[in-house]
Design a protein around this motif. Structure first.
Motif, short mmCIF file in Angstrom:
data_model
loop_
_atom_site.label_atom_id
_atom_site.label_comp_id
_atom_site.label_asym_id
_atom_site.label_seq_id
_atom_site.Cartn_x
_atom_site.Cartn_y
_atom_site.Cartn_z
N ASP A 264 0.87 -1.18 0.00
CA ASP A 264 0.00 0.00 0.00
C ASP A 264 0.90 1.23 0.00
N ASN B 152 -17.45 -1.27 3.11
CA ASN B 152 -16.22 -1.81 3.70
C ASN B 152 -15.63 -0.82 4.70
N ALA C 86 -13.65 -1.06 7.21
CA ALA C 86 -12.22 -1.18 7.54
C ALA C 86 -11.34 -0.65 6.42
N ILE C 87 -11.84 -0.64 5.18
CA ILE C 87 -11.07 -0.04 4.10
C ILE C 87 -10.99 1.47 4.32
N THR D 117 -8.48 2.29 6.75
CA THR D 117 -7.13 2.07 6.24
C THR D 117 -6.65 3.20 5.34
N SER E 171 -15.15 -7.27 4.81
CA SER E 171 -13.72 -6.96 4.85
C SER E 171 -13.12 -6.79 3.47
N THR F 195 -8.54 -6.10 3.19
CA THR F 195 -8.24 -5.92 4.62
C THR F 195 -8.37 -7.28 5.29
N TYR F 196 -7.74 -7.42 6.43
CA TYR F 196 -7.82 -8.66 7.19
C TYR F 196 -9.26 -8.84 7.69
N LYS G 42 -6.79 4.93 10.48
CA LYS G 42 -5.69 4.11 10.98
C LYS G 42 -4.40 4.92 11.11
#
Length: 566
Positions: free
Chosen positions: A120, A422, A424-425, A428, A462, A467-468, A484
């Motif tokens: 990334d 998403n 968590a994206i 991030t 996710s 992402t995890y 994040k």
């Protein structure tokens, strides 16, 4: 005489996720089904001599998590030993990636491919404070003889070295396929970065995964998901259009292996599938041909594996500046639809026909679309198909839906179409997006609250391996909307409460699967899929939630994961 339960969970916080989001203290499971929910004394009284009794000791039990957009096989092949892990926090710089590639080259026979996944640019030290992107020269310095293929964390950008480009014939004269970008330097030479469909120039030449490797990847992925409390997931795109997606991990072979595992009772999760009939830059002709040739598994328990619909790629992603936008990116450009056609109007007509064909064929449609202009085009296409060819509850949905405008939200709600987001994206990438899109658009991205208030069923996922698959991080991102990298808050007005966040991973995800009558909540008669958090969910500080482990996972009435002390 009623059978005694096989398993009872006592003394906990049982979030049923029923219509009232009611809580209990205990539940009973018999033969793979939830048979009773109530207080501890009531449920304890049901237990017989062979009943397994688990004391939750205040822990939270909730319906098995349903990650409604997760590339299971791709998640497996993107991890060691099938690929290098070159994502944050494993790597924090190009120098870290060089070290990993150099080590792999020393251990790999000459001329064989080196694969990696997860980088990334937003977390690479050399790229953060400079107008700099990874370059083939970075990889040439440590692996001049081995072809190197490294896909970024989104799956929409590939970084290759000179040997790889030479083997596949990519040079300054290469014309990118429709829907793709071959990045070039000031002299017109390829930099080694290939975006969207241009990735196929390399991916199509990678050695195909064997059946054994695909099975290994699926088994290892499901094992991780069980440890994370995930009992259901959607594979969003398997079939002939996935031959080069994730380096072939989305090909028809993957669907065939899933079917074999399901038939043998060895899958370990409930998997919904969208068919991928054409990849990025696809056409209506490819959709039509794929519909005729689609190979859907037969003789499989539909509660374990079910093909629900068709996946279509409409545009790219904001980080790659390939999402189709109404307003320019910082630095210029609007992106575009990544379907067949030489101009915006032609691509829009092609998209409409692709959607119409799949809709008329009776499929649910899940459409990857991220830009605001792209969303308007997709929602208009879905609406046109439903108006012209009415179907009872097709449950089409937009995948990602980063930046939906008010009109698109209204139309999605009007037709009871869903939005798969998403969170968590966003957590991030949002700091990086602020530079590309400006603060207003970056803050608005993934407007979960606006979508819910409009009446849209919102699911959360996710997009692993993007992402995890940590659903606790996803819930935290919906509750806080913090980033994040910097910890700043982006779009606090789009925060939602815990019930809506949990529903997005349970009841709403079951709705997306046409399965709300038998899974997605802990009510008598529903499937006994249960996730036990090692803590009390309603009493946790959301900042602490991502690091709280899953203490137990129950799938189809069987304990498939349990930590010490459970």
């Amino acid at each position: 005489m009623e059978a005694t339960p096989d398993l009872v969970l006592l003394n906990g916080e049982v979030l049923t996720v029923d219509a009232e989001f009611s809580a209990a203290h205990a539940l009973a499971i018999t033969g793979g089904t939830v048979t009773a929910v109530g207080d501890t004394a009531e449920i304890r009284a049901l237990a017989g001599p062979r009943t397994e009794v688990v004391d939750l000791r205040g822990r939270t039990a909730l319906p098995g998590i349903n990650d409604s957009h997760l590339h299971g096989c791709a998640f497996g092949v993107a991890r060691p030993p099938l690929a290098l892990d070159v994502g944050f926090p494993t790597v924090r710089s190009i120098a870290d990636i060089q070290a990993a590639v150099k080590e792999a080259a020393a251990a790999t026979p000459a001329g064989e491919w080196i694969r990696g996944y997860g980088w990334d640019p937003g977390y690479l030290a050399e790229c953060k404070d400079a107008d700099r992107m990874p370059d083939r020269a970075d990889l040439d310095a440590v692996s001049p003889a081995h072809p190197v293929y490294l896909q970024d964390f989104t799956g929409h950008l590939t970084w290759a070295n000179s040997r790889a480009l030479e083997l596949v014939g990519v040079d300054r004269d290469t014309v990118a396929p429709e829907g793709g970008v071959v990045h070039a330097d000031g002299a017109g030479n390829p930099t080694g970065l290939l975006a969207e469909r241009a990735q196929e120039l390399v991916q199509g030449r990678l050695p195909a995964y064997t059946r054994a490797e695909v099975e290994q990847a699926i088994r290892e992925a499901v094992a991780v998901l069980q440890r994370e409390g995930i009992t259901s997931f959607t594979e969003p795109g398997l079939g002939p259009g996935g031959k080069s997606l994730f380096a072939g991990a989305a090909d028809q072979l993957t669907l065939d292996v899933y079917a074999d595992l399901a038939r043998g009772g060895d899958l370990g999760a409930r998997v919904s599938v969208l068919l991928l009939l054409t990849g990025m830059g696809g056409s209506a002709a490819e959709i039509a041909a794929g519909l005729d040739a689609a190979r859907i598994p037969a003789d499989v328990d539909p509660r374990l594996l079910r093909v629900l619909g068709v996946k279509i790629f409409a545009d790219g992603t904001p980080p790659n500046k390939t999402a189709w936008m109404h307003d320019e990116y910082d630095g210029g450009g609007f992106g575009c639809l990544c379907v067949h056609g030489a101009a915006d109007a032609l691509r829009a007509r092609e998209l409409n026909e692709m959607v119409r064909l799949a809709h008329v064929a009776g499929h649910q449609l899940g459409i990857h679309v991220t830009g605001d202009r792209g969303l308007d085009a997709v929602v208009d296409a879905l609406e046109a198909a439903q108006v012209e060819h009415p179907r009872d509850d097709p449950r089409h949905y937009v995948i990602h839906a980063d930046l939906p405008g008010a009109q698109s939200l209204r139309k999605l709600a009007e037709h009871r179409f869903g939005a798969n987001m998403n969170p968590a994206i966003k957590w991030t990438i949002v700091d990086m997006l602020e530079e590309m899109l400006g603060p207003e658009r970056a803050a608005y991205q993934y407007p979960v609250r606006s979508a819910i208030e409009a009446g849209i069923p919102v699911t959360a996922s996710s997009d692993a391996p993007v992402t995890y698959p940590n659903w606790r991080q996803g819930i935290t991102a919906m509750l806080l909307r913090e980033s994040k990298a910097s910890g700043r808050t982006f779009g606090p007005e789009e925060r939602v409460g815990l019930p809506d966040a949990v529903r997005a991973y349970t009841a709403n995800a079951a709705w997306q699967d046409f399965a709300e009558d038998w899974k997605g909540s802990l009510e008598p008669g529903k499937a006994a899929d249960v996730t036990v958090l090692d803590g009390c969910l309603t009493g946790l500080d959301p900042h602490d939630l991502p690091d709280v482990p899953v203490a137990m996972t129950v799938f189809d009435g069987r304990v498939v994961h349990s930590t010490e002390g459970m």
